[in-house]
Design a protein around this motif. Sequence first.
Motif, PDB file in Angstrom:
ATOM      1  N   THR A  84       0.597  -0.897  -0.286  1.00  0.00           N
ATOM      2  CA  THR A  84      -0.127  -0.006   0.188  1.00  0.00           C
ATOM      3  C   THR A  84       1.108   1.254   0.279  1.00  0.00           C
ATOM      4  O   THR A  84       1.558   1.171   0.687  1.00  0.00           O
ATOM      5  N   SER A  85       0.655   2.186  -0.613  1.00  0.00           N
ATOM      6  CA  SER A  85       1.630   3.024  -1.399  1.00  0.00           C
ATOM      7  C   SER A  85       0.823   4.510  -0.815  1.00  0.00           C
ATOM      8  O   SER A  85      -0.238   4.774  -1.651  1.00  0.00           O
ATOM      9  N   GLY A  86       1.144   5.610  -0.681  1.00  0.00           N
ATOM     10  CA  GLY A  86       0.574   7.083  -1.174  1.00  0.00           C
ATOM     11  C   GLY A  86       0.522   7.483   0.621  1.00  0.00           C
ATOM     12  O   GLY A  86       0.362   6.507   1.428  1.00  0.00           O
ATOM     13  N   GLY A  87      -1.180   8.165  -0.332  1.00  0.00           N
ATOM     14  CA  GLY A  87      -1.660   9.064   1.112  1.00  0.00           C
ATOM     15  C   GLY A  87      -2.407   7.650   0.789  1.00  0.00           C
ATOM     16  O   GLY A  87      -3.218   6.870   0.621  1.00  0.00           O
ATOM     17  N   ASP A  88      -2.530   6.774   2.745  1.00  0.00           N
ATOM     18  CA  ASP A  88      -3.630   5.789   2.869  1.00  0.00           C
ATOM     19  C   ASP A  88      -4.686   5.970   2.326  1.00  0.00           C
ATOM     20  O   ASP A  88      -5.506   7.592   2.223  1.00  0.00           O
ATOM     21  N   GLY A  95       4.445   0.875   1.828  1.00  0.00           N
ATOM     22  CA  GLY A  95       4.630   0.600   0.570  1.00  0.00           C
ATOM     23  C   GLY A  95       6.409   0.459  -0.256  1.00  0.00           C
ATOM     24  O   GLY A  95       6.628  -0.373  -0.587  1.00  0.00           O
ATOM     25  N   TYR A  96       6.543   1.780  -1.108  1.00  0.00           N
ATOM     26  CA  TYR A  96       8.071   0.715  -2.061  1.00  0.00           C
ATOM     27  C   TYR A  96       9.376   0.880  -0.954  1.00  0.00           C
ATOM     28  O   TYR A  96      10.501   0.595  -1.856  1.00  0.00           O
ATOM     29  N   THR A  97       8.767   1.015  -0.161  1.00  0.00           N
ATOM     30  CA  THR A  97      10.425   1.725   0.739  1.00  0.00           C
ATOM     31  C   THR A  97       9.852  -0.130   1.055  1.00  0.00           C
ATOM     32  O   THR A  97      11.300  -0.500   1.360  1.00  0.00           O
ATOM     33  N   ALA A 123       3.946   4.955   2.623  1.00  0.00           N
ATOM     34  CA  ALA A 123       4.748   5.705   2.582  1.00  0.00           C
ATOM     35  C   ALA A 123       4.861   6.563   1.608  1.00  0.00           C
ATOM     36  O   ALA A 123       4.531   5.469   0.463  1.00  0.00           O
ATOM     37  N   ARG A 124       5.939   7.561   1.460  1.00  0.00           N
ATOM     38  CA  ARG A 124       6.002   8.380   0.380  1.00  0.00           C
ATOM     39  C   ARG A 124       7.458   8.106  -0.710  1.00  0.00           C
ATOM     40  O   ARG A 124       8.232   8.531   1.123  1.00  0.00           O
ATOM     41  N   CYS A 125       7.730   7.786  -1.076  1.00  0.00           N
ATOM     42  CA  CYS A 125       9.527   6.767  -1.199  1.00  0.00           C
ATOM     43  C   CYS A 125      10.826   6.862  -2.412  1.00  0.00           C
ATOM     44  O   CYS A 125       9.835   6.944  -3.651  1.00  0.00           O
ATOM     45  N   ALA A 126      10.504   8.066  -2.219  1.00  0.00           N
ATOM     46  CA  ALA A 126      12.312   9.166  -2.580  1.00  0.00           C
ATOM     47  C   ALA A 126      12.231   8.317  -3.912  1.00  0.00           C
ATOM     48  O   ALA A 126      12.592   8.264  -5.085  1.00  0.00           O
ATOM     49  N   PHE A 142      12.337   5.257  -5.011  1.00  0.00           N
ATOM     50  CA  PHE A 142      11.525   4.565  -5.517  1.00  0.00           C
ATOM     51  C   PHE A 142      11.864   5.327  -7.755  1.00  0.00           C
ATOM     52  O   PHE A 142      11.800   4.418  -8.140  1.00  0.00           O
ATOM     53  N   ARG A 143      11.661   6.827  -7.510  1.00  0.00           N
ATOM     54  CA  ARG A 143      11.194   7.029  -8.697  1.00  0.00           C
ATOM     55  C   ARG A 143      12.531   7.280  -9.221  1.00  0.00           C
ATOM     56  O   ARG A 143      12.624   7.089 -10.544  1.00  0.00           O
ATOM     57  N   THR A 144      13.387   6.504  -9.100  1.00  0.00           N
ATOM     58  CA  THR A 144      14.552   6.774  -9.351  1.00  0.00           C
ATOM     59  C   THR A 144      15.041   5.403 -10.513  1.00  0.00           C
ATOM     60  O   THR A 144      14.721   4.368 -10.159  1.00  0.00           O
ATOM     61  N   GLY A 184      -2.345   2.098  -4.310  1.00  0.00           N
ATOM     62  CA  GLY A 184      -2.719   3.776  -4.314  1.00  0.00           C
ATOM     63  C   GLY A 184      -2.767   4.358  -5.970  1.00  0.00           C
ATOM     64  O   GLY A 184      -4.178   4.316  -6.390  1.00  0.00           O
ATOM     65  N   GLY A 185      -2.534   6.135  -5.681  1.00  0.00           N
ATOM     66  CA  GLY A 185      -3.189   6.676  -6.147  1.00  0.00           C
ATOM     67  C   GLY A 185      -2.176   6.434  -7.676  1.00  0.00           C
ATOM     68  O   GLY A 185      -0.666   5.676  -7.831  1.00  0.00           O
ATOM     69  N   ASP A 186      -2.628   8.006  -8.187  1.00  0.00           N
ATOM     70  CA  ASP A 186      -1.929   8.114  -9.578  1.00  0.00           C
ATOM     71  C   ASP A 186      -0.060   7.898  -9.546  1.00  0.00           C
ATOM     72  O   ASP A 186       0.647   7.246  -9.899  1.00  0.00           O
ATOM     73  N   GLY A 187       0.552   8.730  -8.297  1.00  0.00           N
ATOM     74  CA  GLY A 187       1.875   8.635  -8.439  1.00  0.00           C
ATOM     75  C   GLY A 187       2.494   6.955  -7.239  1.00  0.00           C
ATOM     76  O   GLY A 187       2.793   6.057  -8.286  1.00  0.00           O
ATOM     77  N   SER A 188       1.614   6.212  -6.878  1.00  0.00           N
ATOM     78  CA  SER A 188       2.062   4.887  -6.685  1.00  0.00           C
ATOM     79  C   SER A 188       1.409   4.036  -8.258  1.00  0.00           C
ATOM     80  O   SER A 188       2.306   2.800  -8.276  1.00  0.00           O
ATOM     81  N   LEU A 189       0.793   4.357  -8.739  1.00  0.00           N
ATOM     82  CA  LEU A 189       0.339   3.480 -10.201  1.00  0.00           C
ATOM     83  C   LEU A 189       1.159   3.773 -10.902  1.00  0.00           C
ATOM     84  O   LEU A 189       1.845   2.883 -12.345  1.00  0.00           O
ATOM     85  N   THR A 190       1.716   5.138 -10.895  1.00  0.00           N
ATOM     86  CA  THR A 190       2.854   5.195 -12.519  1.00  0.00           C
ATOM     87  C   THR A 190       4.581   4.455 -11.768  1.00  0.00           C
ATOM     88  O   THR A 190       4.533   4.467 -12.280  1.00  0.00           O
ATOM     89  N   GLY A 191       4.623   4.106 -10.314  1.00  0.00           N
ATOM     90  CA  GLY A 191       5.563   3.321 -10.030  1.00  0.00           C
ATOM     91  C   GLY A 191       5.256   2.046 -10.268  1.00  0.00           C
ATOM     92  O   GLY A 191       5.983   0.574 -10.376  1.00  0.00           O
ATOM     93  N   ALA A 192       3.920   1.212 -10.083  1.00  0.00           N
ATOM     94  CA  ALA A 192       3.545  -0.322 -10.913  1.00  0.00           C
ATOM     95  C   ALA A 192       3.843   0.213 -12.521  1.00  0.00           C
ATOM     96  O   ALA A 192       4.683  -1.158 -12.787  1.00  0.00           O
TER      97      ALA A 192
HETATM   98  P1  ADP Z   1      -0.087   8.630  -4.539  1.00  0.00           P
HETATM   99  O1  ADP Z   1       0.063   7.204  -5.232  1.00  0.00           O
HETATM  100  O2  ADP Z   1      -0.826   8.815  -3.298  1.00  0.00           O
HETATM  101  O3  ADP Z   1      -0.814   9.533  -5.336  1.00  0.00           O
HETATM  102  P2  ADP Z   1       2.273   9.912  -4.240  1.00  0.00           P
HETATM  103  O4  ADP Z   1       1.847  10.813  -5.504  1.00  0.00           O
HETATM  104  O5  ADP Z   1       3.173  10.371  -3.099  1.00  0.00           O
HETATM  105  O6  ADP Z   1       1.068   9.582  -3.561  1.00  0.00           O
HETATM  106  O7  ADP Z   1       3.569   8.786  -4.729  1.00  0.00           O
HETATM  107  C1  ADP Z   1       3.456   7.288  -3.847  1.00  0.00           C
HETATM  108  C2  ADP Z   1       4.812   6.866  -4.499  1.00  0.00           C
HETATM  109  O8  ADP Z   1       4.178   5.811  -5.422  1.00  0.00           O
HETATM  110  C3  ADP Z   1       6.086   7.782  -4.228  1.00  0.00           C
HETATM  111  O9  ADP Z   1       6.629   7.907  -2.993  1.00  0.00           O
HETATM  112  C4  ADP Z   1       6.870   6.737  -4.825  1.00  0.00           C
HETATM  113  O10 ADP Z   1       7.677   6.229  -4.048  1.00  0.00           O
HETATM  114  C5  ADP Z   1       6.009   6.257  -6.293  1.00  0.00           C
HETATM  115  N1  ADP Z   1       5.799   7.038  -7.229  1.00  0.00           N
HETATM  116  C6  ADP Z   1       4.969   8.024  -7.442  1.00  0.00           C
HETATM  117  N2  ADP Z   1       5.660   8.683  -8.903  1.00  0.00           N
HETATM  118  C7  ADP Z   1       6.777   8.690  -9.262  1.00  0.00           C
HETATM  119  C8  ADP Z   1       6.772   8.036 -10.121  1.00  0.00           C
HETATM  120  N3  ADP Z   1       6.842   9.025 -11.393  1.00  0.00           N
HETATM  121  N4  ADP Z   1       8.272   6.396 -10.925  1.00  0.00           N
HETATM  122  C9  ADP Z   1       8.414   5.875 -10.159  1.00  0.00           C
HETATM  123  N5  ADP Z   1       7.350   5.849  -8.933  1.00  0.00           N
HETATM  124  C10 ADP Z   1       6.777   6.973  -8.237  1.00  0.00           C
END
Ligand code: ADP
Length: 319
Positions: free
Chosen positions: A8-12, A40-42, A71-74, A76-78, A101-109
């Motif tokens: 589970t990632s991002g805002g709960d 989350g990704y941490t 958590a929000r995990c910076a 994992f964006r790299t 998770g939200g759109d950020g977490s799904l971008t990570g997925a």
């Molecule tokens: P939410 O998922 O609620 O929109 P965030 O935007 O904070 O919350 O994203 C949650 C986590 O998803 C981030 O802390 C990061 O680990 C991962 N994430 C967000 N954006 C990206 C991205 N562009 N590429 C890879 N991982 C991302």
Amino acid sequence: MKKIGILTSGGDCSGMNATIRAAVRTALRLDIDMVGFRKGYTGLLKGDCIPLDTRAASGILHRGGTFLQSARCAEFRTPEGQRQALDNLQRLGVDGLVVLGGDGSLTGALSLHRLGFPVVGIPASIDNDIPFTDMALGVDTALNNIIYAVDCIKDTASSHERAFVIEVMGRNSGYLASVAAIASGAECAIIPERTFDLDEMCRQLHLRFEQGRDNAIIILAEGAGNAQEIANRIKDTIGFEIRVTVLGHYQRGGAPTVFDRLLASRLGKRAVELLAGGTHGVMVGLACNAIIATPLEDVIKGEKRPQDEMLRLAEVLGM
Ligand code: ADP
Ligand code: F6P
């Protein structure tokens, strides 16, 4: 598929626990082991996971938040972070991953999918700003929390002939604010999706005051302005005394509603079934009361459809 991970990632949001429970139960029926990554990704980066059996995922259906934590995990964006996550998944023998998770977490997925790892996303964010699902997990519970709070505030507003600016969450989306305004019978909804005439709102509120009405409720989406600033700007022109309430994180917690429990159960089950059946790189969502799967590529480049109907409804109802 022998072992599936879940995180589970991002805002709960409420309903995450119920989703984990449904995913675990579905996996066990299919003879698949399940592990939960913490924070989350941490957790993925640290290889921090716990085995999830029926026992571990019981007694959580009715609880808000997420027992796996988020958590929000910076990092994992790299690309390095994503590579590290992939190495850990392989080392731990995990063959597939469910990401809530939200759109950020799904971008990570999506980034894991692009690296060739089987992943299924579940939209979970009170903002309801994720395309290809009518509702994300947690939205209904957040709305019910908001409505309860607005009803309470209305009681005290009426006793003192006051107007209240009530700020709700939503990031850049006005979904929570517009639906909350409609469902609570508020006088105005200020949201990022439409331009707003503050002078006209003040005229209408003053008229209401002169008519002897005893309260006025203005619902403000956080992405459309600052509640205190708006209150300061209008306080001398509306007749009513004014107060501000920022609902904040209260909106995100609490026992999930029946709607969210059911949605969670349906999405959790389908996500695992898809992975087990060899379908991945998708997000499961709700469309016309059916559970559908949409490629993560489309979800991430898509836009949540405009809330035209909701906006027209608000206008017709005088907001
Ligand atoms: P939410 O998922 O609620 O929109 P965030 O935007 O904070 O919350 O994203 C949650 C986590 O998803 C981030 O802390 C990061 O680990 C991962 N994430 C967000 N954006 C990206 C991205 N562009 N590429 C890879 N991982 C991302
Ligand atoms: O995305 C969910 C959300 O609750 C937004 O509505 C809000 O802007 C943000 O998260 C708050 O984030 P945090 O919990 O990190 O303060």
